[in-house]
Design a protein around this motif. Structure first.
Motif, PDB file in Angstrom:
ATOM      1  N   LYS A   1       0.832  -1.212   0.000  1.00  0.00           N
ATOM      2  CA  LYS A   1       0.000   0.000   0.000  1.00  0.00           C
ATOM      3  C   LYS A   1       0.867   1.262   0.000  1.00  0.00           C
ATOM      4  CE  LYS A   1      -3.670  -2.613   2.174  1.00  0.00           C
ATOM      5  NZ  LYS A   1      -4.343  -2.987   3.421  1.00  0.00           N
ATOM      6  N   GLU A   2       2.095   1.121   0.489  1.00  0.00           N
ATOM      7  CA  GLU A   2       3.030   2.256   0.493  1.00  0.00           C
ATOM      8  C   GLU A   2       3.819   2.364  -0.815  1.00  0.00           C
ATOM      9  OE1 GLU A   2       5.414   1.595   3.975  1.00  0.00           O
ATOM     10  OE2 GLU A   2       3.620   1.519   5.256  1.00  0.00           O
ATOM     11  N   GLY A   3       3.562   1.429  -1.746  1.00  0.00           N
ATOM     12  CA  GLY A   3       4.175   1.515  -3.071  1.00  0.00           C
ATOM     13  C   GLY A   3       5.573   0.959  -3.190  1.00  0.00           C
ATOM     14  N   TRP A   4       5.948   0.050  -2.307  1.00  0.00           N
ATOM     15  CA  TRP A   4       7.314  -0.491  -2.337  1.00  0.00           C
ATOM     16  C   TRP A   4       7.537  -1.474  -3.489  1.00  0.00           C
ATOM     17  CZ3 TRP A   4      10.744  -1.567   2.444  1.00  0.00           C
ATOM     18  CH2 TRP A   4      10.830  -0.407   3.233  1.00  0.00           C
ATOM     19  N   PHE A   5       6.480  -2.065  -3.991  1.00  0.00           N
ATOM     20  CA  PHE A   5       6.671  -3.055  -5.066  1.00  0.00           C
ATOM     21  C   PHE A   5       5.411  -3.180  -5.916  1.00  0.00           C
ATOM     22  CE2 PHE A   5       4.883  -5.515  -1.529  1.00  0.00           C
ATOM     23  CZ  PHE A   5       3.913  -6.281  -2.172  1.00  0.00           C
ATOM     24  N   GLU A   6       5.610  -3.790  -7.090  1.00  0.00           N
ATOM     25  CA  GLU A   6       4.527  -4.192  -7.975  1.00  0.00           C
ATOM     26  C   GLU A   6       4.700  -5.680  -8.259  1.00  0.00           C
ATOM     27  OE1 GLU A   6       1.980  -2.374  -9.138  1.00  0.00           O
ATOM     28  OE2 GLU A   6       2.706  -0.531  -8.190  1.00  0.00           O
ATOM     29  N   VAL A   7       3.608  -6.366  -8.546  1.00  0.00           N
ATOM     30  CA  VAL A   7       3.688  -7.754  -8.994  1.00  0.00           C
ATOM     31  C   VAL A   7       3.890  -7.725 -10.507  1.00  0.00           C
ATOM     32  CG1 VAL A   7       2.462  -9.943  -9.221  1.00  0.00           C
ATOM     33  CG2 VAL A   7       2.264  -8.622  -7.104  1.00  0.00           C
ATOM     34  N   GLN A   8       5.000  -8.281 -10.973  1.00  0.00           N
ATOM     35  CA  GLN A   8       5.328  -8.236 -12.407  1.00  0.00           C
ATOM     36  C   GLN A   8       6.260  -9.393 -12.748  1.00  0.00           C
ATOM     37  OE1 GLN A   8       7.234  -4.583 -13.685  1.00  0.00           O
ATOM     38  NE2 GLN A   8       6.715  -4.915 -15.832  1.00  0.00           N
ATOM     39  N   ASP A   9       5.868 -10.195 -13.718  1.00  0.00           N
ATOM     40  CA  ASP A   9       6.645 -11.372 -14.104  1.00  0.00           C
ATOM     41  C   ASP A   9       8.041 -10.994 -14.607  1.00  0.00           C
ATOM     42  OD1 ASP A   9       6.405 -14.424 -14.742  1.00  0.00           O
ATOM     43  OD2 ASP A   9       7.257 -13.554 -16.557  1.00  0.00           O
ATOM     44  N   ILE A  10       8.979 -11.931 -14.481  1.00  0.00           N
ATOM     45  CA  ILE A  10      10.355 -11.730 -14.932  1.00  0.00           C
ATOM     46  C   ILE A  10      10.396 -11.324 -16.410  1.00  0.00           C
ATOM     47  CG2 ILE A  10      12.533 -12.944 -15.466  1.00  0.00           C
ATOM     48  CD1 ILE A  10      12.337 -12.365 -12.516  1.00  0.00           C
ATOM     49  N   SER A  11       9.589 -11.972 -17.242  1.00  0.00           N
ATOM     50  CA  SER A  11       9.588 -11.651 -18.671  1.00  0.00           C
ATOM     51  C   SER A  11       9.114 -10.222 -18.915  1.00  0.00           C
ATOM     52  CB  SER A  11       8.706 -12.638 -19.438  1.00  0.00           C
ATOM     53  OG  SER A  11       9.223 -13.947 -19.332  1.00  0.00           O
TER      54      SER A  11
ATOM     55  N   GLY B   1       1.520  -1.229 -15.742  1.00  0.00           N
ATOM     56  CA  GLY B   1       2.618  -2.005 -15.167  1.00  0.00           C
ATOM     57  C   GLY B   1       3.982  -1.582 -15.695  1.00  0.00           C
ATOM     58  N   LYS B   2       4.077  -1.464 -17.010  1.00  0.00           N
ATOM     59  CA  LYS B   2       5.358  -1.079 -17.614  1.00  0.00           C
ATOM     60  C   LYS B   2       5.586   0.430 -17.517  1.00  0.00           C
ATOM     61  CE  LYS B   2       5.231  -5.110 -20.588  1.00  0.00           C
ATOM     62  NZ  LYS B   2       3.887  -5.555 -20.177  1.00  0.00           N
ATOM     63  N   THR B   3       4.520   1.201 -17.449  1.00  0.00           N
ATOM     64  CA  THR B   3       4.634   2.650 -17.249  1.00  0.00           C
ATOM     65  C   THR B   3       5.390   2.935 -15.953  1.00  0.00           C
ATOM     66  OG1 THR B   3       2.446   2.910 -18.289  1.00  0.00           O
ATOM     67  CG2 THR B   3       3.320   4.816 -17.110  1.00  0.00           C
ATOM     68  N   LEU B   4       5.004   2.222 -14.893  1.00  0.00           N
ATOM     69  CA  LEU B   4       5.637   2.429 -13.584  1.00  0.00           C
ATOM     70  C   LEU B   4       7.100   1.998 -13.605  1.00  0.00           C
ATOM     71  CD1 LEU B   4       2.810   1.250 -11.141  1.00  0.00           C
ATOM     72  CD2 LEU B   4       3.233   3.519 -12.086  1.00  0.00           C
TER      73      LEU B   4
ATOM     74  N   CYS C   1      -4.164   3.094 -13.864  1.00  0.00           N
ATOM     75  CA  CYS C   1      -2.761   3.491 -14.053  1.00  0.00           C
ATOM     76  C   CYS C   1      -2.435   4.714 -13.190  1.00  0.00           C
ATOM     77  CB  CYS C   1      -2.505   3.795 -15.533  1.00  0.00           C
ATOM     78  SG  CYS C   1      -0.848   4.396 -15.900  1.00  0.00           S
ATOM     79  N   LYS C   2      -3.334   5.674 -13.192  1.00  0.00           N
ATOM     80  CA  LYS C   2      -3.145   6.914 -12.422  1.00  0.00           C
ATOM     81  C   LYS C   2      -3.094   6.610 -10.913  1.00  0.00           C
ATOM     82  CE  LYS C   2      -5.400  10.372 -14.255  1.00  0.00           C
ATOM     83  NZ  LYS C   2      -6.447  11.365 -14.594  1.00  0.00           N
ATOM     84  N   ARG C   3      -3.978   5.714 -10.488  1.00  0.00           N
ATOM     85  CA  ARG C   3      -4.039   5.335  -9.067  1.00  0.00           C
ATOM     86  C   ARG C   3      -2.741   4.626  -8.647  1.00  0.00           C
ATOM     87  NH1 ARG C   3      -5.435   1.246  -5.871  1.00  0.00           N
ATOM     88  NH2 ARG C   3      -5.721  -0.206  -7.589  1.00  0.00           N
ATOM     89  N   ARG C   4      -2.279   3.725  -9.508  1.00  0.00           N
ATOM     90  CA  ARG C   4      -1.044   2.985  -9.214  1.00  0.00           C
ATOM     91  C   ARG C   4       0.176   3.909  -9.221  1.00  0.00           C
ATOM     92  NH1 ARG C   4      -0.783  -2.063 -13.165  1.00  0.00           N
ATOM     93  NH2 ARG C   4       1.015  -2.639 -11.880  1.00  0.00           N
ATOM     94  N   ALA C   5       0.186   4.868 -10.151  1.00  0.00           N
ATOM     95  CA  ALA C   5       1.309   5.812 -10.233  1.00  0.00           C
ATOM     96  C   ALA C   5       1.396   6.645  -8.955  1.00  0.00           C
ATOM     97  CB  ALA C   5       1.149   6.712 -11.449  1.00  0.00           C
ATOM     98  N   LYS C   6       0.240   7.027  -8.425  1.00  0.00           N
ATOM     99  CA  LYS C   6       0.208   7.814  -7.188  1.00  0.00           C
ATOM    100  C   LYS C   6       0.780   6.996  -6.035  1.00  0.00           C
ATOM    101  CE  LYS C   6      -2.900  10.513  -4.247  1.00  0.00           C
ATOM    102  NZ  LYS C   6      -4.299  10.883  -3.959  1.00  0.00           N
ATOM    103  N   ARG C   7       0.359   5.728  -5.947  1.00  0.00           N
ATOM    104  CA  ARG C   7       0.866   4.852  -4.879  1.00  0.00           C
ATOM    105  C   ARG C   7       2.373   4.640  -5.009  1.00  0.00           C
ATOM    106  NH1 ARG C   7      -1.832  -0.106  -5.745  1.00  0.00           N
ATOM    107  NH2 ARG C   7      -0.045  -0.775  -6.978  1.00  0.00           N
TER     108      ARG C   7
END
Length: 403
Positions: A201-211, A236-239, A264-270
């Motif tokens: 919730k503090e934005g330390w990570f995203e879930v994103q596959d190795i590929s 995902g890739k924007t961040l 995307c906007k919500r995730r960018a803020k986080r």
């Protein structure tokens, strides 16, 4: 394993929505898992994993159960019984499972294993297409795409680093290992719900596959550049681009779906990505205004999604030959129009989460041979094969535009 009625019924309710009403599996499960607050992690895990497993192997299980969609409630119980027998579980003494022919089901599985369309549980037309485009490689790839995907995190370097993230996860008793391929990736040793963690919730990570984590670095972005993520979706890739640019410069995230850009906007803020601006493509003018203005353009094109079947097993039942033709036409159109946003001397990456040449290398070759692609040159091309990497199937190609 002891089966609990409420968990089995929740699984069957989910399957009914996915199979009979063509709802997306991940969205259905998100709602199902909210049904009972008393369910613990193990209960939720059972519902999610059983549902995904039956969706993944639908054709095999349906044949063994001798049922056809749309499925009645009785049919769904038969599918569940076949799943349980195949997994070696003892069926509970419930009326719905009376008379289940366990030995016949086991014999049916042995018989069906000789045919790839049942062994790998895929539609005939998709098997034929895969074989036509990939030849003998198809067998390995479709087998790898039926294995359960690992959960991979990308440390958000705008807020932390991989070492601090790993330590914080250890504090939460979540064990991870590093990747040799991606510097900011951590792979979970066991599946768990990471979205409830305060550090998420503090934005330390995203879930994103190795590929997927290999796409943004290929674009070779630098702080201060103007970058367009042309098919940004939920970002995902924007961040990832924002982190690589250290929040300096400008990223314009465009998409034809406004609700995805809102996410995307919500995730960018986080994530603390302050250099991201979203633009909804509600007319061709939005793209035309960007012609010749971008140092870098990422086209993460709409595709069949074959490379991510492990995460979205329901999609193989929704694809069709007609869709495959239409998506390839759309890819060619997007590549021709969106490539015009690249400045002279700039770079473009065309990427898909597919493993089929018709969506990948052949699209790029057609583009380079066209008037729209005449100014571009291929610099680097990668196909990430699930059978070789153990991760999602992806294609990415770096093109440079001459001055």
């Amino acid at each position: 394993m002891r089966f609990h009625r409420n968990l089995v019924f929740a699984t069957l309710d989910s399957l009914k929505l996915i199979f009979n009403e063509q709802k997306q599996a991940d969205k259905v499960l998100k709602q199902t898992l909210k049904r009972d607050k008393r369910w613990g992690a193990r209960d939720r895990g059972f519902i999610a994993e059983t549902t995904y497993d039956i969706v993944r192997w639908q054709r095999l299980y349906a044949k063994a159960a001798d049922v056809k969609g749309p499925y009645s409630r009785e049919d769904l119980f038969r599918l569940f019984a076949v799943w349980a027998v195949h997994k070696g579980h003892t069926l509970p003494n419930w009326p719905q499972f009376e008379g289940t022919p366990v030995r016949r089901i086991r014999g049916k599985f042995d018989e069906l294993k000789s045919q790839r369309v049942y062994r790998e549980s895929i539609p005939d037309w998709l098997d034929a297409m895969g074989l036509e485009q990939l030849g003998g490689k198809w067998e390995k790839e479709i087998h790898a795409l039926n294995e359960q995907a690992e959960v991979v995190l990308r440390a958000n370097t705008l807020k932390t680093n991989k070492t601090k993230l790993k330590d914080a996860l250890e504090d939460a008793e979540i064990h991870t290992k590093s990747s040799k391929v991606c510097p900011d990736a951590l792979i979970l040793e066991e599946r768990t719900n990471v979205f409830s963690l305060p550090i998420f919730k503090e934005g330390w990570f995203e879930v994103q596959d190795i590929s997927s984590q290999q796409v943004a670095p290929l674009l070779d972005v630098k702080p201060g550049m103007r970058v367009v993520d042309a098919c940004a979706g939920a970002g995902g890739k924007t961040l990832h681009l924002a982190a690589l640019m250290e929040n300096k410069g400008q990223i314009i995230a465009t998409d034809i779906y406004d609700f995805k850009l809102a996410e995307c906007k919500r995730r960018a803020k986080r994530a603390g990505a302050h250099n991201v601006e979203t633009r909804f493509i509600d007319s061709p003018k939005v793209i035309k205004k960007l012609y010749g203005t971008a140092d870098r353009v990422l086209i993460d094109a709409p595709c069949s999604g074959l490379g991510v079947l492990r995460r979205n097993p329901d999609s193989k039942w929704k694809l069709s030959p007609q869709f495959m033709e239409e998506i390839q036409e759309l890819q060619a159109d997007i590549l021709a129009r969106y490539s015009r946003m690249v400045k002279d001397g700039g770079k473009l990456v065309y990427a898909t989460c597919s493993i089929l040449p018709a969506e990948n290398g052949l699209q790029v070759e057609k583009f380079l041979a066209s008037e729209a692609g005449a100014a571009f040159k291929k610099e680097e091309e990668r196909t990430l094969w699930p059978s070789e990497t153990g991760y999602d199937g992806f294609y990415m190609c770096l093109l440079t535009k001459s001055n």
